[in-house]
Design an enzyme around this catalytic site. Structure first.
Site, PDB file in Angstrom:
ATOM      1  N   HIS A 246       2.168  -6.462   4.376  1.00  0.00           N
ATOM      2  CA  HIS A 246       2.870  -4.729   4.290  1.00  0.00           C
ATOM      3  C   HIS A 246       1.529  -4.475   4.129  1.00  0.00           C
ATOM      4  O   HIS A 246       0.968  -3.409   5.070  1.00  0.00           O
ATOM      5  CB  HIS A 246       3.909  -4.226   4.244  1.00  0.00           C
ATOM      6  CG  HIS A 246       4.552  -2.851   4.330  1.00  0.00           C
ATOM      7  ND1 HIS A 246       4.848  -2.118   5.356  1.00  0.00           N
ATOM      8  CD2 HIS A 246       3.685  -1.331   3.789  1.00  0.00           C
ATOM      9  CE1 HIS A 246       4.962  -0.597   5.383  1.00  0.00           C
ATOM     10  NE2 HIS A 246       4.144  -0.748   4.360  1.00  0.00           N
ATOM     11  N   GLU A 247       1.817  -4.551   2.912  1.00  0.00           N
ATOM     12  CA  GLU A 247       0.428  -3.956   1.793  1.00  0.00           C
ATOM     13  C   GLU A 247      -0.850  -4.066   3.072  1.00  0.00           C
ATOM     14  O   GLU A 247      -1.919  -3.103   2.302  1.00  0.00           O
ATOM     15  CB  GLU A 247       0.451  -4.165   0.424  1.00  0.00           C
ATOM     16  CG  GLU A 247       1.611  -3.006  -0.101  1.00  0.00           C
ATOM     17  CD  GLU A 247       1.531  -2.241   0.462  1.00  0.00           C
ATOM     18  OE1 GLU A 247       0.764  -0.780   1.138  1.00  0.00           O
ATOM     19  OE2 GLU A 247       2.817  -1.458   0.662  1.00  0.00           O
TER      20      GLU A 247
ATOM     21  N   HIS B  56      -1.829  -2.242   5.412  1.00  0.00           N
ATOM     22  CA  HIS B  56      -2.654  -0.730   5.395  1.00  0.00           C
ATOM     23  C   HIS B  56      -3.998  -1.447   5.218  1.00  0.00           C
ATOM     24  O   HIS B  56      -5.002  -0.920   5.739  1.00  0.00           O
ATOM     25  CB  HIS B  56      -2.412  -0.365   4.401  1.00  0.00           C
ATOM     26  CG  HIS B  56      -1.268   0.503   4.041  1.00  0.00           C
ATOM     27  ND1 HIS B  56      -0.863   1.433   4.980  1.00  0.00           N
ATOM     28  CD2 HIS B  56       0.532   0.477   2.944  1.00  0.00           C
ATOM     29  CE1 HIS B  56       0.406   1.786   5.038  1.00  0.00           C
ATOM     30  NE2 HIS B  56       1.042   1.241   3.897  1.00  0.00           N
TER      31      HIS B  56
ATOM     32  N   HIS C 175      -6.119  -1.430   8.423  1.00  0.00           N
ATOM     33  CA  HIS C 175      -6.472  -0.075   9.153  1.00  0.00           C
ATOM     34  C   HIS C 175      -7.585  -0.061   8.366  1.00  0.00           C
ATOM     35  O   HIS C 175      -8.392   0.547   8.249  1.00  0.00           O
ATOM     36  CB  HIS C 175      -5.417   0.512   8.226  1.00  0.00           C
ATOM     37  CG  HIS C 175      -5.549   1.488   9.418  1.00  0.00           C
ATOM     38  ND1 HIS C 175      -4.544   2.156   8.905  1.00  0.00           N
ATOM     39  CD2 HIS C 175      -5.838   2.006  10.772  1.00  0.00           C
ATOM     40  CE1 HIS C 175      -4.470   3.477  10.036  1.00  0.00           C
ATOM     41  NE2 HIS C 175      -5.069   3.196  10.579  1.00  0.00           N
TER      42      HIS C 175
HETATM   43 ZN    ZN Z   1       3.234   1.259   3.504  1.00  0.00          ZN
END
Ligand code: ZN
Length: 713
Positions: A502-503, A506, A509
């Site tokens: 998940h992290e 980011h 991105h």
């Molecule tokens: Zn998040």
């Protein structure tokens, strides 16, 4: 102009929910000679990575103060410029402003949330209001707004490239939504509303904290604690002792309506008492009763929105979000509610069957749900974390899982480096190389729990990407995994592994940001969009190729037995009717309060809450909302008013985007490139809905989310 810290929303999906959240703003200090302050010039290390060997706690505060001073001077110069406003002399100049402030803020945010201490906290408290005022001084500056407006009105004649045009539109909207358009009198009224709201929000937070504390359930007979583990009973005894109730047990309250201990307490009367303590914590007519306070905050929301010409607070706050309007959110929730409640009813029937089988002789109540659900879960899935952990060794999850997926999809490669200074010895640093071998950015990771670190997990930038400023991304991930004993491998849970994906989503991105202007660079995007790339990246953890590559036994190297893999997958859809319905209860309450018009904004809290849930179709008495209005911190004080839906909304996006991959060959370089080009590298340079549609081929579809949650086949 400012680096934004990502507030990670809970990662929904396979196993339990990952709590992830973020704080912001930081500073530190004492007096320090300017000549030696390392923030006063850009770091000379790779990509401006901070030189932690030179940074002292006392450097932050003077750098923040000087940074704000410089930015205000830069902004005044732009606003007072006697030349006619141009894109260059106004917007590009604004994008170049505040560089010292950004430099120090990037590091200060990191250390105050991941490695703080009392002196840093003190600076944080002192500087936070000044930072807020610094921001207001920009976005309520009438002269500056007039220049932006003049450019906005001529934007079609200026022959701007699409990103520059988007920047014009971004600023025009940002000023307008901040209230720069208002008359001076109306601005004063808005400031008054804002001040009153800020005061009430702070009061609300303190009341909820006090209500949580006062609401803890005191137990005098140990038999009432049947079902709890020895450690849980000991913790309750320690709590009681700390509250000067020696020899008793005190069960403290968590923020949510449901309390984790309810899944173990076998004494039904204790369960009911604990649940009711939670449910009524802030509605007892005492000093911690929040109802008057929130009714007034809701009214202030409506009044401020009206002042700015909007129908409601939600109408105002959603303009720059992907959803854009409360109607779009209500439509979205309307599609989820029937599916979620239908599944919750099936789950309720399953649980009632267990109660009847055990000759319980009662009807399922909210305080029973988790206790029996846990029995159903154990019977059906029997998933034991201790069986899983040996297959999730942190270094393997990182290099052979998270990095491997990024290599297969995007061609990235990673090389650990030990020469860059870190703020704490557990922090690791990697150079990230693009598919052609050129450096894309730097990645820091700080995975282990510490006493001086905030809870949860988050990502942010130390240096944000911008071609205008000649900056490449320097980003970090922070988590809270249990640190192994010295010399032992770090074996983490499936949930922790998912958090890493998940992290790093980011992170991707941020790494793929490819913007001219820092304001528009990924991951600076709307609240209901920013969790899309991160949740999307979670999907790769269970991809068969990726999973087989990293999930091997840390001692034998053997792959995880298929039966165990299947259990992990199946457990992901367990109890999802309940989980989604209680979250939708929070969404419905949030939207109901924040769509009130100013003429209708005075409401009785309990009546309004009950009616709103009823109207939304969320009337299952066994499934109370995740938060009731009276202790809903997200919407009354944590900046998520009219935004709690973003959790579910981005889940719709990531599941739908992932289904595109499933339809098109899954984990391939070509597919990854397409996602990078059309989503990850675009930041906020296009309308969010348009970007998604271009990638997916249609507007977001709810079905993949319903399937992934096991709500429909
Ligand atoms: Zn998040």
């Amino acid at each position: 102009m400012n680096l934004k810290k990502l507030s990670c929303l809970p990662a929904l999906a396979l196993l339990a929910v990952t709590g992830v959240s973020c704080k912001h703003l930081s500073t530190a200090g004492a007096d320090n000679g300017e000549a030696t302050n390392p923030f006063f010039e850009a770091s000379k290390l790779s990509l401006q990575a901070p030189d932690f060997t030179r940074i002292k706690d006392s450097d932050y505060q003077p750098a923040l103060e000087e940074g704000m001073k410089q930015q205000q001077a830069e902004i005044s110069k732009i606003a007072d410029n006697t030349e006619a406003p141009t894109f260059e002399n106004t917007l590009v100049a604004m994008e170049k402003s505040g560089q010292l402030l950004n430099r120090v803020n990037g590091v200060f945010n990191l250390v105050t949330s991941a490695n703080t201490n009392p002196s840093l906290q003190k600076v944080q408290e002192e500087e936070a209001p000044k930072m807020a005022a610094n921001n207001d001084a920009i976005f309520l500056n009438t002269k500056l707004f007039k220049r932006v407006q003049a450019i906005y009105q001529k934007r079609d004649e200026l022959k701007l490239d699409p990103e520059s045009k988007r920047l014009v539109e971004y600023y025009e909207q940002k000023f307008e939504l901040a209230g720069a358009n208002l008359s001076d009198g109306a601005k004063d009224t808005l400031k008054k509303y804002n001040q009153e709201e800020a005061g009430l929000s702070a009061k609300f937070t303190n009341m909820v904290l006090a209500a949580n504390k006062a609401g803890a359930l005191l137990i005098t007979d140990k038999a009432e604690l049947a079902g709890l583990s020895d450690a849980e009973i000991q913790a309750a005894a320690d709590n009681a002792k700390a509250a000067k109730q020696d020899g008793k047990w005190l069960l403290s309250l968590q923020n949510t309506t449901q309390q984790p201990l309810l899944q173990s307490l076998s004494n039904r009367a204790t369960r009911q008492k604990l649940f009711e303590a939670s449910y009524n914590r802030a509605e007892k007519g005492d000093a911690n009763d929040t109802r008057k306070t929130i009714a007034r905050i809701a009214e202030l929301h409506a009044l401020a929105a009206k002042l700015l010409g909007f129908k409601s607070y939600a109408d105002w706050k959603l303009r720059d979000q992907m959803a854009q309007s409360p109607e779009a959110v209500e439509q979205f929730l309307g599609k989820l509610i029937p599916a979620a409640t239908a599944k919750a009813k099936v789950e309720a029937a399953d649980i009632q069957a267990v109660i009847d089988q055990q000759k319980g002789g009662f009807k399922l109540a909210p305080w029973d749900w988790n206790y029996y659900a846990e029995q159903v879960r154990k019977a059906k899935y029997d998933l034991d974390e201790d069986q899983i952990k040996p297959y999730f060794e942190l270094d393997k999850v990182l290099k052979d899982g998270v990095f491997y997926a990024a290599n297969r999809l995007y061609g990235l490669t990673f090389k650990e480096r030990k020469d860059l200074p870190v703020y704490q010895p557990d922090v690791r640093v990697f150079d990230v190389f693009d598919k052609d071998g050129s450096q894309l950015g730097i990645f820091y990771c700080d995975y282990f729990k510490r006493d001086n670190k905030n809870g949860g997990a988050w990502m942010s930038n130390i240096v944000g990407q911008s071609k205008l400023l000649n900056q490449k991304p320097v980003i970090y991930n922070v988590c809270n995994f249990t640190k192994p004993a010295a010399g032992k491998p770090a074996l983490i849970s499936a949930d922790d592994a998912k958090t890493m994906f998940h992290e790093f989503g980011h992170g991707l991105h941020g790494l793929f940001a490819n913007q001219q202007y820092p304001t528009l660079a990924s991951p600076n995007t709307a609240r209901d969009y920013v969790e899309f790339p991160s949740q999307f990246n979670e999907h790769w953890m269970m991809d068969p190729k990726v999973f087989a590559h990293f999930a091997v036994h840390y001692q034998t190297g053997a792959p995880m037995p298929q039966a165990l893999v299947d259990k992990i997958k199946k457990a992901g859809t367990f109890n999802q009717g309940y989980a989604l319905t209680e979250a939708l209860g929070g969404d419905a309450i949030d939207m109901a309060w924040n769509t009130l018009g100013a003429d209708n904004a005075k409401q009785d809290v309990d009546k309004f809450e009950a009616t709103s849930l009823q109207k939304a179709g969320l009337n299952l008495s066994e499934v109370p909302p995740r938060y009731r209005s009276s202790y809903f911190l997200h919407i009354w004080s944590n900046g998520y008013a009219a935004g709690y839906y973003a959790y579910a909304w981005t889940e719709m996006l990531d599941d739908d985007a992932f289904s595109w991959f499933q339809e098109n060959g899954g984990l391939t370089r070509a597919n990854g490139q397409r996602f990078r080009d059309m989503i990850l590298s675009k930041g906020n340079t296009e309308n969010y809905g348009d970007m998604f549609k271009a990638f997916r081929g249609h507007n977001p579809d709810i079905k993949p989310m319903l399937v992934s949650r096991g709500l429909v086949k």
